[in-house]
Design a protein around this motif. Structure first.
Motif, mmCIF file in Angstrom:
data_model
loop_
_atom_site.group_PDB
_atom_site.id
_atom_site.type_symbol
_atom_site.label_atom_id
_atom_site.label_comp_id
_atom_site.label_asym_id
_atom_site.label_seq_id
_atom_site.Cartn_x
_atom_site.Cartn_y
_atom_site.Cartn_z
ATOM 1 N N ASP A 181 0.819 -1.205 0.000
ATOM 2 C CA ASP A 181 0.000 0.000 0.000
ATOM 3 C C ASP A 181 0.858 1.262 0.000
ATOM 4 O OD1 ASP A 181 -2.206 -1.595 0.020
ATOM 5 O OD2 ASP A 181 -2.625 -1.365 2.168
ATOM 6 N N SER A 182 2.027 1.185 0.654
ATOM 7 C CA SER A 182 2.902 2.357 0.749
ATOM 8 C C SER A 182 3.385 2.829 -0.614
ATOM 9 C CB SER A 182 4.106 2.034 1.636
ATOM 10 O OG SER A 182 4.843 0.929 1.105
ATOM 11 N N ALA A 183 3.331 1.953 -1.628
ATOM 12 C CA ALA A 183 3.792 2.325 -2.967
ATOM 13 C C ALA A 183 2.863 3.340 -3.633
ATOM 14 C CB ALA A 183 3.909 1.082 -3.843
ATOM 15 N N PHE A 184 1.680 3.549 -3.052
ATOM 16 C CA PHE A 184 0.711 4.462 -3.651
ATOM 17 C C PHE A 184 0.640 5.801 -2.928
ATOM 18 C CE2 PHE A 184 -0.382 0.220 -4.928
ATOM 19 C CZ PHE A 184 -0.642 0.373 -6.274
ATOM 20 N N GLU A 185 1.642 6.058 -2.071
ATOM 21 C CA GLU A 185 1.748 7.367 -1.432
ATOM 22 C C GLU A 185 2.547 8.300 -2.344
ATOM 23 O OE1 GLU A 185 0.373 8.482 1.389
ATOM 24 O OE2 GLU A 185 -0.663 6.548 1.512
ATOM 25 N N PRO A 186 2.139 9.569 -2.469
ATOM 26 C CA PRO A 186 2.897 10.502 -3.307
ATOM 27 C C PRO A 186 4.293 10.727 -2.759
ATOM 28 C CG PRO A 186 1.251 11.668 -2.023
ATOM 29 C CD PRO A 186 0.975 10.208 -1.846
ATOM 30 N N ARG A 187 5.190 11.097 -3.652
ATOM 31 C CA ARG A 187 6.601 11.237 -3.292
ATOM 32 C C ARG A 187 6.802 12.284 -2.200
ATOM 33 N NH1 ARG A 187 9.512 12.320 -8.469
ATOM 34 N NH2 ARG A 187 9.058 10.124 -8.795
ATOM 35 N N ASP A 188 6.090 13.401 -2.287
ATOM 36 C CA ASP A 188 6.227 14.478 -1.305
ATOM 37 C C ASP A 188 4.940 14.616 -0.501
ATOM 38 O OD1 ASP A 188 8.833 15.206 -2.192
ATOM 39 O OD2 ASP A 188 7.932 16.203 -3.915
ATOM 40 N N ALA A 189 4.563 13.543 0.171
ATOM 41 C CA ALA A 189 3.264 13.513 0.860
ATOM 42 C C ALA A 189 3.154 14.594 1.928
ATOM 43 C CB ALA A 189 3.047 12.137 1.490
ATOM 44 N N GLY A 190 4.267 14.973 2.547
ATOM 45 C CA GLY A 190 4.205 15.941 3.638
ATOM 46 C C GLY A 190 4.338 17.380 3.201
ATOM 47 N N LYS A 191 4.471 17.614 1.905
ATOM 48 C CA LYS A 191 4.684 18.964 1.412
ATOM 49 C C LYS A 191 3.409 19.800 1.568
ATOM 50 C CE LYS A 191 6.609 21.372 -2.611
ATOM 51 N NZ LYS A 191 7.182 21.233 -3.963
ATOM 52 N N GLY A 192 3.586 21.101 1.803
ATOM 53 C CA GLY A 192 2.435 21.979 2.020
ATOM 54 C C GLY A 192 1.789 22.419 0.721
ATOM 55 N N TYR A 193 1.117 21.506 0.033
ATOM 56 C CA TYR A 193 0.484 21.814 -1.246
ATOM 57 C C TYR A 193 -0.757 22.688 -1.071
ATOM 58 C CZ TYR A 193 3.196 18.120 -3.618
ATOM 59 O OH TYR A 193 4.199 17.355 -4.153
ATOM 60 N N VAL A 194 -1.083 23.436 -2.118
ATOM 61 C CA VAL A 194 -2.387 24.096 -2.221
ATOM 62 C C VAL A 194 -3.309 23.135 -2.971
ATOM 63 C CG1 VAL A 194 -3.654 26.059 -3.135
ATOM 64 C CG2 VAL A 194 -1.318 26.378 -2.256
ATOM 65 N N TRP A 195 -4.474 22.845 -2.376
ATOM 66 C CA TRP A 195 -5.380 21.838 -2.943
ATOM 67 C C TRP A 195 -6.540 22.515 -3.671
ATOM 68 C CZ3 TRP A 195 -5.373 16.306 -1.867
ATOM 69 C CH2 TRP A 195 -4.222 15.887 -1.192
ATOM 70 N N TYR A 196 -6.831 22.004 -4.862
ATOM 71 C CA TYR A 196 -8.003 22.438 -5.633
ATOM 72 C C TYR A 196 -8.906 21.221 -5.818
ATOM 73 C CZ TYR A 196 -5.280 26.590 -6.801
ATOM 74 O OH TYR A 196 -4.529 27.743 -6.747
ATOM 75 N N ARG A 197 -10.103 21.303 -5.261
ATOM 76 C CA ARG A 197 -11.022 20.165 -5.321
ATOM 77 C C ARG A 197 -12.220 20.495 -6.205
ATOM 78 N NH1 ARG A 197 -10.116 16.183 -1.531
ATOM 79 N NH2 ARG A 197 -8.592 16.699 0.091
ATOM 80 N N GLU A 198 -12.524 19.580 -7.103
ATOM 81 C CA GLU A 198 -13.708 19.746 -7.940
ATOM 82 C C GLU A 198 -14.960 19.525 -7.107
ATOM 83 O OE1 GLU A 198 -14.808 18.339 -12.374
ATOM 84 O OE2 GLU A 198 -14.371 16.736 -10.966
ATOM 85 N N ASP A 199 -15.968 20.350 -7.341
ATOM 86 C CA ASP A 199 -17.249 20.209 -6.648
ATOM 87 C C ASP A 199 -17.902 18.895 -7.057
ATOM 88 O OD1 ASP A 199 -20.069 20.367 -6.041
ATOM 89 O OD2 ASP A 199 -19.756 22.502 -5.666
#
Length: 320
Positions: A181-199
């Motif tokens: 399961d760990s193989a499906f974590e993003p490379r920079d999981a802890g990075k402070g990204y700005v998230w854009y979510r579709e409604d």
């Protein structure tokens, strides 16, 4: 059965085998994607467990990006832009090696399917299947499937002259086995990204709020999905229609221009990157974009046939 009919049935059986492999196998590998004069290298991981699917796609050259898909959503990580874009999974979302639609029923109307010869791809025995268009509104496909598992190993998209305009090909692949399961974590999981979510509500397929239609479609194409979407960084919703012939897919986006926003430069012109053609058309206060992995005459025909629904046009005129 006559020999030609038997061969066609054998070819269809191989397409079904490719489909089943793409949707049921665990696999990991690297592949190249060549379009125009560009060459991209990608890494893919796919795991099916308890009927649930997870997939991770990573770019190995050029701009860093990752796409992580589940049955419910698609997350696109863009480290260079410090953003994550989240969209809800929609119909027609296909990517290598899952290039074929789940239903192959209607392909014969628009394509001739035939068995090719044997070949060797990524050091594995492969069977070629060709999908040839019956007219000039769609491209042809040359597909090579792993003889043992059925997984698609190589795919060429070809124009009406037989020229390869786009290619996918595994350069290494591991089939089956356990993927943690760990193989499906993003490379920079802890990075402070700005998230854009579709409604999620607006992403649902619906006919409500439909204002536009394509009056004349290329033969074989039908409307498969209609939705209203909120695109990140846009103030107004975008009407999105998807048309397909069972294999080729064309999207039509209709967006109301904001008061301060001038019409897009070059509207009406056709742009292309490899096999993808896009055409922008300004209709009154709206910008219409037609885009698909189809020949230019297909986006031209659809772009010239976009119109507002008659009742809405009349309402708009009365409101002046």
């Amino acid at each position: 059965l006559a020999p030609s009919a038997q061969a066609a049935d054998d070819a269809r059986a191989w397409l079904m085998k490719m489909n089943q492999a793409a949707h049921t196998l665990n696999y990991s590998g690297s592949f190249i994607y060549q379009h125009g004069d560009q060459l991209e290298s990608m890494r893919i991981l796919r795991k099916v467990q308890g009927g649930l699917v997870r997939e991770r796609l990573m770019s190995l050259n050029g701009a860093a990006r990752e796409v992580i898909r589940t049955d419910q959503e698609v997350r696109c990580y863009l480290p260079d832009e410090n953003t994550v874009v989240v969209e809800h999974r929609r119909a027609e979302a296909r990517s290598f090696p899952s290039l074929l639609p789940q239903s192959l029923r209607n392909l014969d109307k628009n394509y001739a399917i035939a068995l090719g010869g044997s070949a060797r791809v990524v050091d594995r025995a492969a069977q070629e299947v060709t999908i040839s268009p019956r007219d000039s509104y769609r491209y042809g496909y040359q597909l090579w499937a792993d003889k043992e598992s059925g997984l698609l190993l190589k795919a060429n998209l070809v124009d009406d002259k037989g020229k390869v305009i786009e290619q996918f090909m595994f350069t290494s692949v591991d089939l089956g086995g356990t993927i943690p399961d760990s193989a499906f974590e993003p490379r920079d999981a802890g990075k402070g990204y700005v998230w854009y979510r579709e409604d999620k509500e607006r992403a649902a397929s619906t006919s409500a709020g439909k204002e536009w239609e394509v009056k004349r479609l290329p033969p074989g194409f039908t409307l498969t999905t209609h939705m209203t979407r909120m695109i990140p960084n846009r103030k107004t919703p975008v009407e999105h229609m998807i048309y397909s012939d069972g294999l080729a897919v064309v999207s039509v986006f209709v967006e109301k221009l904001e008061n301060e926003q001038p019409p897009s430069a070059g509207a009406g012109d056709v742009m292309n990157i490899g096999a993808v053609h896009a055409r922008g058309v300004n209709i009154g206060t709206h910008q219409v974009t037609v885009v698909g992995e189809v020949p230019v005459i297909t986006v031209d025909l659809i772009g010239e046939s976009i119109a507002r629904l008659p009742g809405l046009t009349a309402q708009r005129d009365r409101g002046r």
